[in-house]
Design a protein around this motif. Structure first.
Motif, short mmCIF file in Angstrom:
data_model
loop_
_atom_site.label_atom_id
_atom_site.label_comp_id
_atom_site.label_asym_id
_atom_site.label_seq_id
_atom_site.Cartn_x
_atom_site.Cartn_y
_atom_site.Cartn_z
N MET B 1 0.83 -1.21 0.00
CA MET B 1 0.00 0.00 0.00
C MET B 1 0.86 1.25 0.00
N ILE B 2 1.83 1.25 0.96
CA ILE B 2 2.71 2.42 1.08
C ILE B 2 3.61 2.52 -0.14
N GLU B 3 4.07 1.37 -0.60
CA GLU B 3 4.86 1.34 -1.84
C GLU B 3 4.08 1.98 -2.98
N LYS B 4 2.79 1.63 -3.03
CA LYS B 4 1.92 2.13 -4.11
C LYS B 4 1.77 3.64 -4.01
N LEU B 5 1.62 4.12 -2.77
CA LEU B 5 1.45 5.56 -2.58
C LEU B 5 2.69 6.31 -3.02
N ASP B 6 3.86 5.70 -2.74
CA ASP B 6 5.12 6.31 -3.14
C ASP B 6 5.19 6.46 -4.65
N GLN B 7 4.71 5.44 -5.36
CA GLN B 7 4.84 5.43 -6.80
C GLN B 7 3.53 5.81 -7.49
N VAL B 8 2.63 6.51 -6.76
CA VAL B 8 1.27 6.70 -7.26
C VAL B 8 1.25 7.38 -8.63
N PHE B 9 2.14 8.34 -8.83
CA PHE B 9 2.11 9.07 -10.10
C PHE B 9 2.62 8.20 -11.25
N ILE B 10 3.64 7.40 -10.94
CA ILE B 10 4.18 6.50 -11.96
C ILE B 10 3.11 5.48 -12.36
N LEU B 11 2.43 4.92 -11.34
CA LEU B 11 1.42 3.91 -11.61
C LEU B 11 0.26 4.51 -12.40
N LEU B 12 -0.12 5.74 -12.01
CA LEU B 12 -1.21 6.42 -12.71
C LEU B 12 -0.85 6.62 -14.17
N ARG B 13 0.41 7.04 -14.40
CA ARG B 13 0.85 7.27 -15.78
C ARG B 13 0.83 5.96 -16.57
N ASP B 14 1.36 4.90 -15.95
CA ASP B 14 1.41 3.63 -16.66
C ASP B 14 0.01 3.09 -16.95
N TRP B 15 -0.92 3.36 -15.99
CA TRP B 15 -2.29 2.90 -16.19
C TRP B 15 -2.95 3.65 -17.34
N LEU B 16 -2.68 4.96 -17.42
CA LEU B 16 -3.25 5.75 -18.51
C LEU B 16 -2.68 5.34 -19.85
N VAL B 17 -1.38 5.04 -19.84
CA VAL B 17 -0.68 4.78 -21.10
C VAL B 17 -1.10 3.44 -21.70
N GLN B 18 -1.49 2.48 -20.85
CA GLN B 18 -1.74 1.11 -21.35
C GLN B 18 -2.93 1.05 -22.32
N PHE B 19 -3.76 2.12 -22.35
CA PHE B 19 -4.89 2.09 -23.27
C PHE B 19 -4.47 2.40 -24.70
N LEU B 20 -3.24 2.82 -24.87
CA LEU B 20 -2.77 3.20 -26.20
C LEU B 20 -2.09 2.02 -26.88
N PRO B 21 -1.97 2.07 -28.22
CA PRO B 21 -1.20 1.02 -28.90
C PRO B 21 0.27 1.04 -28.44
N ALA B 22 0.92 -0.10 -28.57
CA ALA B 22 2.25 -0.29 -27.99
C ALA B 22 3.27 0.71 -28.50
N ASP B 23 3.17 1.07 -29.81
CA ASP B 23 4.19 1.98 -30.36
C ASP B 23 4.12 3.36 -29.73
N TRP B 24 2.91 3.73 -29.30
CA TRP B 24 2.72 5.09 -28.82
C TRP B 24 3.02 5.24 -27.35
N GLN B 25 3.16 4.10 -26.65
CA GLN B 25 3.21 4.19 -25.19
C GLN B 25 4.38 5.01 -24.67
N ALA B 26 5.57 4.80 -25.27
CA ALA B 26 6.76 5.52 -24.77
C ALA B 26 6.58 7.02 -24.95
N ILE B 27 6.09 7.41 -26.15
CA ILE B 27 5.90 8.83 -26.41
C ILE B 27 4.86 9.41 -25.47
N ALA B 28 3.75 8.67 -25.31
CA ALA B 28 2.66 9.16 -24.46
C ALA B 28 3.14 9.32 -23.03
N ALA B 29 3.98 8.39 -22.56
CA ALA B 29 4.49 8.48 -21.19
C ALA B 29 5.30 9.76 -21.02
N THR B 30 6.16 10.05 -22.02
CA THR B 30 6.97 11.26 -21.94
C THR B 30 6.08 12.49 -21.94
#
Lengths: 167, 391, 103
Positions: B1-30
């Motif tokens: 839980m605490i680990e998750k809170l520490d990385q909450v923004f990273i996890l949020l970004r990765d969760w948002l990015v996963q809806f995109l096609p694979a080629d776009w994910q790196a760009i979208a993350a940036t």
């Protein structure tokens, strides 16, 4: 010749051309920074990250500022009063420069087919640069340090007032 | 839980990015990272401006803004609307193109600096090998924008302000760089995230922050002085000395462009305070081992806000310096001190653990400080000032 | 295709532009700007040859460029100091007016 290369090249060359042709001296200095920034982008494209950042730090942060300071201190920002753009000096200068470019271009294009295929990007870490500077290149490093110190003192003395008081 | 809170923004970004096609994910993350930086720091800017106005008001025995919203907390919104709806006045004789470009160059260069600052565990936009060099390269580019603003306005106050600002920023960039070099030398890396990693260790529950070493403490003090001068903050705010040169290099700016300068100044303060926290205060690492469960980004932004409060406090306390005092202070005191500090940092490294290095390093630093203070005090010419004019 | 000739051509063109500037302009500062452009064109060559040369791991051209940047900074400082000093004597930065050895 990727599109990125062409854009950066255009950017750099336009900056360089503006730096030597514009009438207002401050505009020339600003155009020079555009050219220098373009070169920094080239260095980044050539995997020389360290040199690219050093280029921005030293040229844009220091040399360009020095140039504009010199322009304002010598009040030479007004356009120079020269008789006509096509003088004999202008013609001679452009002809010499064109000749130099022709020779260089000819040499480059002649030797191009002899080049090997593209090599893999070398991974240069700052650690490697430091080791090289402190190891194999320690003597040039020391000499550059001496040179910079003497240039610092020399520039201060040259620009100093002659009646003894600084600045 | 605490680990998750520490990385909450990273996890949020990765969760948002996963809806995109694979080629776009790196760009979208940036892109998401960049958007986060562009959203967070102007918000912080709004908070800090109201904090500063209220804090300064209290220090000057008045209330500060208290009309808009509860306790005047919506003041920045009103300020923002005012700046956006104001007429954009450009002087008739101004160099229009350069006048337009100056605030843009400033804001872009200032925001670029954030790309190498680690704002939490794994929260760094570009972990470059030469990160610190990149940061300083971007900092150096702001000088040019200041000059562009002052020169293109065709106003002598602007030009004077720009010349002052550039001379000051160049002079204080040297100690800023050299005081950071001590931390770089000890950590053995120019990468800011690796500098934080080097400080993120604990003995007896206490962190290995560089500020707890003699050279680190002196380095932080010197760094803060140089940072205040670099961002044109009081007591080094001569470039904007209202009583002498109206508002310095942005005298001729109005409306949105003025707001951009204002934003650039504050965001520059955040970035340099963030760098100071990263180099000497352990970046995102917790101040005590038992507090490690608190998310890392809270610590980073907490340190940033403490630095801002310090900036505000100093602004409310110190009178403005004179130009010659400013330059003498830089070249005759701060730069020699940073050189000594660099030497002390090297000694610290080579004497090795033990109490000897504490004694030797503190002795050198305090000795040099006292000696230099004595010399400066003795050389002070009290009496009528002699004026010299520029030719 | 090897991209090296592209970089070399850009560098040669920049060098020629700098040379033309240094030869045609009369303001000493603009002559210095031309010289800076030429030095930078040389730097681009150094880095390009380092990158596409046979031994990039030796870092020779890379460090050569770093030293060249350092030397160019020293050159700019001293050169502009000289320009300011001459301006103080002669009240001009026109290089045509700097034709006397007596100050």
């Amino acid at each position: 010749m990727t599109p990125v290369f062409c854009i950066v090249a255009l950017f750099t060359l336009a900056g360089g051309l503006a730096a030597v042709t514009l009438k207002n001296t401050v505009h020339c200095a600003l155009a020079l920074t555009v050219a220098l920034a373009g070169l920094a982008l080239f260095f980044l494209r050539l995997d020389a990250q360290f040199v690219g950042f050093a280029q921005i730090l030293i040229y844009i942060g220091a040399v360009a500022i020095l140039v504009v300071f010199a322009i304002l201190l010598t009040r030479s920002s007004e356009p120079e009063a020269s008789g006509g753009i096509v003088s004999s000096r202008w013609l001679a200068g452009v002809i010499i420069a064109a000749a130099v470019f022709a020779v260089l271009g000819w040499a480059i294009l002649r030797s191009a087919p002899a080049l090997a295929h593209e090599s893999a990007a070398p991974a240069v870490t700052v650690h490697q640069i430091g080791t090289a500077l402190m190891g194999r290149y320690v003597l040039p490093l020391e000499i550059v340090a001496l040179l910079l110190t003497s240039a610092l003192i020399g520039a201060v003395i040259v620009a100093m007032h002659e009646n003894g008081s600084a600045k | 839980m605490i680990e998750k809170l520490d990385q909450v923004f990273i996890l949020l970004r990765d969760w948002l990015v996963q809806f995109l096609p694979a080629d776009w994910q790196a760009i979208a993350a940036t892109v998401l990272n960049v958007i986060a930086i562009i959203a967070v720091f102007p918000t912080l800017f709004a908070i800090v401006t109201v904090m500063e106005r209220k804090g300064l008001g209290r220090m000057q025995n008045r209330f500060g803004p208290n009309r808009v919203g509860p306790f005047g907390l919506f003041q920045p919104v009103a300020d923002g609307i005012k700046a956006l709806t104001k007429e954009d006045v450009v002087p008739l004789c101004a160099d229009t193109v350069v006048h337009f470009l100056a605030p843009l160059v400033l804001v872009v260069a200032v925001f670029m600096g954030f790309s190498v600052l680690p704002m939490g565990r794994n929260m760094v936009l570009a972990d470059m090998d030469a990160g610190l060099l990149f940061f300083f390269a971007m900092g150096a580019s702001t000088e040019l924008s200041v000059f562009m603003a002052g020169w293109s306005s065709r106003n002598k106050y602007s030009l004077l302000g720009a010349m002052r600002a550039v001379a000051q920023m160049i002079s204080y960039e040297v100690p800023l760089l050299m005081s950071s070099l001590a931390a770089v030398m000890t950590a053995g890396s120019l990468s800011l995230s690796r500098i934080v990693d080097a400080q993120n260790r604990y003995t007896f529950g206490l962190p290995h922050w560089y500020v707890f070493t003699p050279w680190g403490f002196a380095g932080l003090v010197l760094f803060s002085i140089a940072a205040m001068a670099e961002t044109n903050r009081s007591p080094f705010d001569l470039p904007e000395g209202e009583s002498e040169i109206v508002a310095g290099y942005f005298t001729e700016y109005s409306g949105f462009k003025f707001a951009l300068f204002f934003l650039g100044e504050y965001v520059g303060m955040f970035s340099i305070a963030g760098l100071g926290a990263t180099l000497f205060l352990g970046g995102w690492s917790a101040p005590l081992a038992i507090l490690k469960w608190v998310p890392s980004w809270i610590w980073f932004f907490g340190k940033l806000m403490v630095a801002m409060c310090l900036f505000i406090w100093i602004r409310g306390t110190m009178p403005r310096l004179r130009q010659d005092q400013l330059m003498n202070f830089a070249w005759k005191f701060v730069i020699p001190m940073t050189l000594v500090n660099l030497l002390v940092a090297a000694l610290w490294r080579f004497i090795g653990p033990g109490w000897t290095r504490w004694v030797v390093c503190w002795a050198i630093l305090i000795g040099v400080y006292v000696l230099m203070g004595e010399t400066i005090l003795r050389k002070r010419h009290l009496g009528p000032r002699s004026y010299r004019y520029a030719e | 295709m090897n991209p090296l000739p592209g970089y070399l051509l850009v560098a040669a063109l920049l060098f020629a532009i700098g040379l033309a500037g240094a030869l045609t302009r009369r303001n000493a500062i603009l002559v210095l700007i031309g010289i800076e452009l030429m030095l930078n064109a040389a730097n681009l060559n150094l880095i390009a040859f380092w990158r596409y040369g046979p031994h990039p791991e030796a870092l020779t051209g890379f460090l050569f460029a770093i030293f060249s940047i350092a030397v160019a900074a020293a050159e700019a400082a001293v050169g502009l100091g000289l320009v300011i000093s001459i301006h103080r004597h002669l009240r001009t930065t026109d290089i045509d007016a700097m034709n006397r050895m007596k100050g």
